[in-house]
Design a protein around this motif. Structure first.
Motif, PDB file in Angstrom:
ATOM      1  N   GLU A  48       0.829  -1.204   0.000  1.00 41.95           N
ATOM      2  CA  GLU A  48       0.000   0.000   0.000  1.00 41.95           C
ATOM      3  C   GLU A  48       0.869   1.262   0.000  1.00 41.95           C
ATOM      4  OE1 GLU A  48      -3.085   0.092  -0.514  1.00 41.95           O
ATOM      5  OE2 GLU A  48      -3.945  -1.806   0.128  1.00 41.95           O
TER       6      GLU A  48
ATOM      7  N   GLY B 204       0.981   4.253  -2.799  1.00 44.44           N
ATOM      8  CA  GLY B 204       0.831   5.646  -2.431  1.00 44.44           C
ATOM      9  C   GLY B 204       1.949   6.536  -2.930  1.00 44.44           C
TER      10      GLY B 204
ATOM     11  N   ARG C  59      -5.545   1.145  -1.720  1.00 46.16           N
ATOM     12  CA  ARG C  59      -5.307   2.463  -2.314  1.00 46.16           C
ATOM     13  C   ARG C  59      -5.489   2.420  -3.829  1.00 46.16           C
ATOM     14  NH1 ARG C  59      -3.292   7.117  -0.152  1.00 46.16           N
ATOM     15  NH2 ARG C  59      -2.573   8.665  -1.664  1.00 46.16           N
TER      16      ARG C  59
ATOM     17  N   TRP D  18      -9.038   2.954  -4.365  1.00 43.50           N
ATOM     18  CA  TRP D  18      -9.337   4.358  -4.073  1.00 43.50           C
ATOM     19  C   TRP D  18      -8.998   5.237  -5.270  1.00 43.50           C
ATOM     20  CZ3 TRP D  18      -5.683   8.426  -3.189  1.00 43.50           C
ATOM     21  CH2 TRP D  18      -6.156   9.549  -2.515  1.00 43.50           C
TER      22      TRP D  18
ATOM     23  N   SER E 288     -10.808  10.807  -2.734  1.00 46.32           N
ATOM     24  CA  SER E 288     -10.325  10.586  -4.102  1.00 46.32           C
ATOM     25  C   SER E 288     -11.342  11.071  -5.128  1.00 46.32           C
ATOM     26  CB  SER E 288      -9.979   9.113  -4.348  1.00 46.32           C
ATOM     27  OG  SER E 288     -11.134   8.314  -4.456  1.00 46.32           O
TER      28      SER E 288
END
Length: 309
Positions: free
Chosen positions: A7, A11, A97, A100, A133
């Motif tokens: 993750e 990111g 993520r 997202w 987001s």
């Protein structure tokens, strides 16, 4: 050897604005018939569910699946990518993520193609993980957006969201709904947006309810809409209570529902007039996960991010 991305790796590689062109290109490949998608399937397990969804992107020469568990309210996501040439495992990506990014980007694409030309405000109903987001991607896709208004049931969460995302707290959902673009990003089972709250010309992006028993939109939202589209009609017929119930009630016909890739490719004109109310119902499809995963792997290899298994 396959690449493993955590993750934190994801990111470091992309933000919502980066994901918008990736997902727009995915829609164009879908329109060209280069992508095959398997709708999500959920299996009941003790304390929750296990879900699997998959896609093949022939133009990217990659196939993949996303699988995840929901157990006692906790979620764990993973995307596995395979190279079509040789059939080797290319990457394993922790995918909370990633999801997202791609979910926000899809609404960004919808806003770029379906928002009114003079859209200047966005209202969000729901202030959770996905809402941030949504806001970032739509702002990137529609540069004319100047004002963001948000509402949720928790005053503490609302204050924190607005401070982190440059939004104004609303006194109620009606205030958030009185914007040019309205996003519903909730876990509610019952409608949180009423059609009589909406101004003419609004684009509604409904992203929260992907269960046939759940709805974020009341019936009047759909009856006011001049154009309704979704990410996948096949998936919507399985998961979109926001569309399934109006169809069953005779307020909508599946023949009137389009897929967003038709609009992106120019095969269908979404907004006919500036005053049209337009709805995009998003459930989330595996084609986005594969496209976003492919882009993350490309960036990771360029930057030396991740580790081989």
């Amino acid at each position: 050897m396959p690449l493993y991305l955590t993750e934190d790796d994801v990111g470091s590689l992309a933000e919502p604005a980066d994901a918008v062109p990736v997902i727009e290109a995915c829609f164009r490949r879908m329109a060209a018939g280069a992508v095959e998608v398997m709708p999500r399937r959920r299996f009941a397990i003790d304390g929750g569910a296990f879900a699997v969804m998959a896609a093949v992107d022939h133009d990217l020469s990659v196939a993949g699946l996303k699988s995840y568990t929901v157990v006692d309210g906790e979620l764990a996501f993973v995307v596995c990518l395979f190279e079509l040439e040789g059939g080797t495992l290319q990457a394993v990506i922790e995918a909370d993520r990633l999801g997202w990014l791609r979910t926000g980007a899809a609404s960004g694409v919808a806003a770029a193609h379906l928002a009114a030309p003079d859209a200047a405000s966005i209202g969000l109903i729901g202030c959770g993980w996905q809402a941030s987001s949504q806001l970032a991607a739509i702002r990137a896709a529609v540069p004319g957006i100047e004002r963001a208004v948000a509402w949720c049931r928790s005053p503490e969460r609302l204050a924190a969201f607005c401070e982190s995302n440059g939004a104004v707290p609303a006194d109620g959902p009606q205030e958030a709904a009185a914007c040019d673009v309205v996003v519903t990003a909730t876990t509610s089972k019952d409608p949180v947006l009423r059609g009589d709250w909406l101004r003419d010309g609004v684009l509604v992006c409904a992203i929260g309810a992907n269960d046939p028993r759940a709805r974020e939109l009341d019936a009047q939202v759909i009856t006011r809409a001049a154009f309704v589209c979704c990410d996948s009609i096949e998936d919507a017929k399985l998961e979109s209570g926001d569309l399934i119930d109006p169809v069953a009630a005779g307020q909508l016909d599946w023949l009137e529902v389009h897929e967003l890739h038709e609009v992106v490719a120019g095969d269908v004109s979404g907004r006919q007039r500036d005053g049209d109310v337009v709805v995009f119902k998003s459930n989330g499809i595996a084609a986005w996960d594969v496209a976003m995963g492919h882009e993350l792997v490309r960036r990771a290899k360029e930057r030396g991010v991740g580790r081989t298994l």
